[in-house]
Scaffold this motif. Structure first.
Motif, PDB file in Angstrom:
ATOM      1  N   ALA A 125     -22.435 -11.890  30.777  1.00  0.00           N
ATOM      2  CA  ALA A 125     -21.586 -11.664  29.268  1.00  0.00           C
ATOM      3  C   ALA A 125     -20.728 -12.774  29.341  1.00  0.00           C
ATOM      4  O   ALA A 125     -20.546 -13.175  27.982  1.00  0.00           O
ATOM      5  N   ARG A 126     -19.785 -12.846  30.062  1.00  0.00           N
ATOM      6  CA  ARG A 126     -18.552 -13.806  29.874  1.00  0.00           C
ATOM      7  C   ARG A 126     -19.188 -15.329  29.461  1.00  0.00           C
ATOM      8  O   ARG A 126     -18.724 -15.838  28.775  1.00  0.00           O
ATOM      9  N   ALA A 127     -20.222 -15.506  30.297  1.00  0.00           N
ATOM     10  CA  ALA A 127     -20.658 -16.962  30.047  1.00  0.00           C
ATOM     11  C   ALA A 127     -21.292 -16.864  28.601  1.00  0.00           C
ATOM     12  O   ALA A 127     -21.105 -18.095  27.924  1.00  0.00           O
ATOM     13  N   LEU A 128     -22.016 -16.002  28.105  1.00  0.00           N
ATOM     14  CA  LEU A 128     -22.334 -16.281  26.748  1.00  0.00           C
ATOM     15  C   LEU A 128     -21.191 -15.948  25.811  1.00  0.00           C
ATOM     16  O   LEU A 128     -21.505 -16.869  24.954  1.00  0.00           O
ATOM     17  N   ASP A 129     -20.220 -15.229  26.038  1.00  0.00           N
ATOM     18  CA  ASP A 129     -19.089 -15.024  25.033  1.00  0.00           C
ATOM     19  C   ASP A 129     -18.507 -16.512  24.956  1.00  0.00           C
ATOM     20  O   ASP A 129     -17.837 -16.982  24.032  1.00  0.00           O
ATOM     21  N   GLU A 130     -18.197 -17.068  26.154  1.00  0.00           N
ATOM     22  CA  GLU A 130     -17.673 -18.464  26.215  1.00  0.00           C
ATOM     23  C   GLU A 130     -18.552 -19.718  25.954  1.00  0.00           C
ATOM     24  O   GLU A 130     -18.156 -20.743  26.005  1.00  0.00           O
ATOM     25  N   GLU A 131     -19.738 -19.219  25.671  1.00  0.00           N
ATOM     26  CA  GLU A 131     -20.955 -20.234  25.466  1.00  0.00           C
ATOM     27  C   GLU A 131     -20.847 -21.220  26.541  1.00  0.00           C
ATOM     28  O   GLU A 131     -21.355 -22.363  26.024  1.00  0.00           O
ATOM     29  N   TRP A 132     -20.811 -20.775  27.835  1.00  0.00           N
ATOM     30  CA  TRP A 132     -21.193 -21.379  28.864  1.00  0.00           C
ATOM     31  C   TRP A 132     -22.768 -21.508  28.896  1.00  0.00           C
ATOM     32  O   TRP A 132     -23.269 -22.796  29.379  1.00  0.00           O
ATOM     33  N   VAL A 133     -23.425 -20.629  28.451  1.00  0.00           N
ATOM     34  CA  VAL A 133     -24.755 -20.509  28.436  1.00  0.00           C
ATOM     35  C   VAL A 133     -24.989 -20.153  26.866  1.00  0.00           C
ATOM     36  O   VAL A 133     -24.351 -19.376  26.522  1.00  0.00           O
ATOM     37  N   VAL A 134     -26.167 -20.502  26.248  1.00  0.00           N
ATOM     38  CA  VAL A 134     -26.678 -20.253  24.936  1.00  0.00           C
ATOM     39  C   VAL A 134     -28.102 -20.022  24.761  1.00  0.00           C
ATOM     40  O   VAL A 134     -28.913 -20.423  25.866  1.00  0.00           O
ATOM     41  N   ARG A 135     -28.431 -19.126  23.971  1.00  0.00           N
ATOM     42  CA  ARG A 135     -29.963 -18.953  23.861  1.00  0.00           C
ATOM     43  C   ARG A 135     -30.574 -20.164  22.841  1.00  0.00           C
ATOM     44  O   ARG A 135     -30.015 -20.574  21.848  1.00  0.00           O
ATOM     45  N   PRO A 136     -31.682 -20.431  23.215  1.00  0.00           N
ATOM     46  CA  PRO A 136     -32.506 -21.460  22.399  1.00  0.00           C
ATOM     47  C   PRO A 136     -32.712 -20.981  20.944  1.00  0.00           C
ATOM     48  O   PRO A 136     -32.676 -19.866  20.682  1.00  0.00           O
ATOM     49  N   ALA A 137     -32.957 -21.873  20.158  1.00  0.00           N
ATOM     50  CA  ALA A 137     -33.051 -21.575  18.530  1.00  0.00           C
ATOM     51  C   ALA A 137     -34.153 -20.579  18.456  1.00  0.00           C
ATOM     52  O   ALA A 137     -34.161 -19.763  17.477  1.00  0.00           O
ATOM     53  N   GLY A 138     -35.242 -20.511  19.246  1.00  0.00           N
ATOM     54  CA  GLY A 138     -36.315 -19.784  19.016  1.00  0.00           C
ATOM     55  C   GLY A 138     -36.104 -18.187  19.664  1.00  0.00           C
ATOM     56  O   GLY A 138     -37.075 -17.416  19.507  1.00  0.00           O
ATOM     57  N   GLY A 139     -35.137 -17.932  20.435  1.00  0.00           N
ATOM     58  CA  GLY A 139     -34.559 -16.826  20.989  1.00  0.00           C
ATOM     59  C   GLY A 139     -35.384 -16.824  22.212  1.00  0.00           C
ATOM     60  O   GLY A 139     -35.631 -17.639  23.016  1.00  0.00           O
ATOM     61  N   GLY A 140     -35.530 -15.411  22.727  1.00  0.00           N
ATOM     62  CA  GLY A 140     -35.980 -14.936  23.983  1.00  0.00           C
ATOM     63  C   GLY A 140     -35.213 -15.046  24.923  1.00  0.00           C
ATOM     64  O   GLY A 140     -33.790 -14.971  24.781  1.00  0.00           O
ATOM     65  N   ARG A 141     -35.548 -14.780  26.448  1.00  0.00           N
ATOM     66  CA  ARG A 141     -34.838 -14.708  27.484  1.00  0.00           C
ATOM     67  C   ARG A 141     -34.227 -15.721  28.071  1.00  0.00           C
ATOM     68  O   ARG A 141     -33.342 -15.857  28.999  1.00  0.00           O
ATOM     69  N   ALA A 142     -34.838 -17.220  27.544  1.00  0.00           N
ATOM     70  CA  ALA A 142     -34.331 -18.288  28.115  1.00  0.00           C
ATOM     71  C   ALA A 142     -32.870 -18.541  27.981  1.00  0.00           C
ATOM     72  O   ALA A 142     -32.318 -18.268  26.965  1.00  0.00           O
ATOM     73  N   LEU A 143     -32.176 -19.427  28.774  1.00  0.00           N
ATOM     74  CA  LEU A 143     -30.858 -19.898  28.666  1.00  0.00           C
ATOM     75  C   LEU A 143     -30.594 -21.265  28.689  1.00  0.00           C
ATOM     76  O   LEU A 143     -31.438 -21.932  29.554  1.00  0.00           O
ATOM     77  N   GLU A 144     -29.939 -21.962  27.939  1.00  0.00           N
ATOM     78  CA  GLU A 144     -29.570 -23.278  27.837  1.00  0.00           C
ATOM     79  C   GLU A 144     -27.915 -23.430  28.438  1.00  0.00           C
ATOM     80  O   GLU A 144     -27.065 -22.747  27.844  1.00  0.00           O
ATOM     81  N   VAL A 145     -27.692 -23.939  29.588  1.00  0.00           N
ATOM     82  CA  VAL A 145     -26.482 -24.330  30.189  1.00  0.00           C
ATOM     83  C   VAL A 145     -25.853 -25.385  29.293  1.00  0.00           C
ATOM     84  O   VAL A 145     -26.167 -26.646  29.155  1.00  0.00           O
TER      85      VAL A 145
END
Length: 244
Positions: free
Chosen positions: A204-224
């Protein structure tokens, strides 16, 4: 006769008989091949182990039952599948030492490629609410190396791990009965990664800080992101090579 004075363990077997029974579990070429395959730390289905050892599925199931009864292997469920892995690090060291003694010139355990999965999901994804894939394993391994996480049997944060979470801004306030740390079998890496409160809050911290983001198409994949590469490097000493 009282067990304390008889020298007999609870199962009624003398120590020598217990040792003989344990050793006999390895005294078969197929069972030995299964254990050597599992030494690489991954978990496999019975069907995969049947293909690796070139025996019938029904035959490998019998061998697995023998190894599980002896305490050499354990099973874990993930979704619809049941996986087999070596019981623990102590068991792996024992099997490895026996193999090294018997085969002094061996290079390594039987390494078998993991079943392929779509690249984005293999690299980094969420598993419910925590990291999985290569990123999840990189975080778990780094925390273990740094003495922040114990991974023997049940996952558990060390005192250093709790202090690290506080310094990293990761709240460990528990809601309900969820443990601070738990293990979850990674379906692509076939090893256990960090879950529980600490795993979820780190994600959750990584998503909030945008250390990781969801790809444009959504889903469970992450981009660092580049910010994430810096953060993971500063917090845990891991580089992008660990998840690419």
């Amino acid at each position: 006769m009282n067990e304390l004075h008889s020298g007999m363990p609870a199962d009624g077997l003398a120590p020598a008989a217990r040792l003989a029974a344990f050793a006999s579990a390895l005294a078969d070429e197929t069972r030995a091949a299964i254990c050597m395959t599992l030494l690489e730390g991954r978990a496999w289905t019975a069907g995969e182990l049947a293909r690796i050892t070139a025996v019938a599925p029904s035959t490998v199931s019998g061998h697995l039952s023998r190894l599980i009864e002896a305490g050499l292997c354990v099973t874990e469920r993930q979704g619809r599948h049941s996986y087999v892995r070596i019981a623990d690090a102590a068991t792996a060291r024992l099997v490895d030492e026996l193999a090294s003694y018997a085969i002094p010139d061996r290079d390594a355990a039987h390494a078998v490629p993991v079943v392929a999965a779509p690249d984005p999901l293999v690299r980094a994804r969420t598993c419910y609410d925590h990291f999985a894939g290569r990123l999840g394993m990189a975080v778990t391994d780094a925390m273990e190396r740094r003495g922040l996480l114990r991974t023997e049997d049940v996952f558990d944060l060390t005192e250093a791990g709790r202090a690290w979470c506080a310094e990293a801004g990761i709240s460990l306030v528990q809601e309900g009965r969820r443990p601070l740390a738990s293990s979850c079998l990674d379906w692509t890496e076939r090893r256990r990664h960090l879950g529980g409160v600490s795993g979820a809050r780190l994600c959750a911290r990584a998503l909030d800080e945008e250390w990781v983001v969801r790809p444009a198409g959504g889903g469970r994949a992450l981009e660092v992101t580049p910010a994430g590469e810096r953060a993971f490097g500063e917090l845990l000493g891991i580089t992008a090579d660990a998840w690419r």
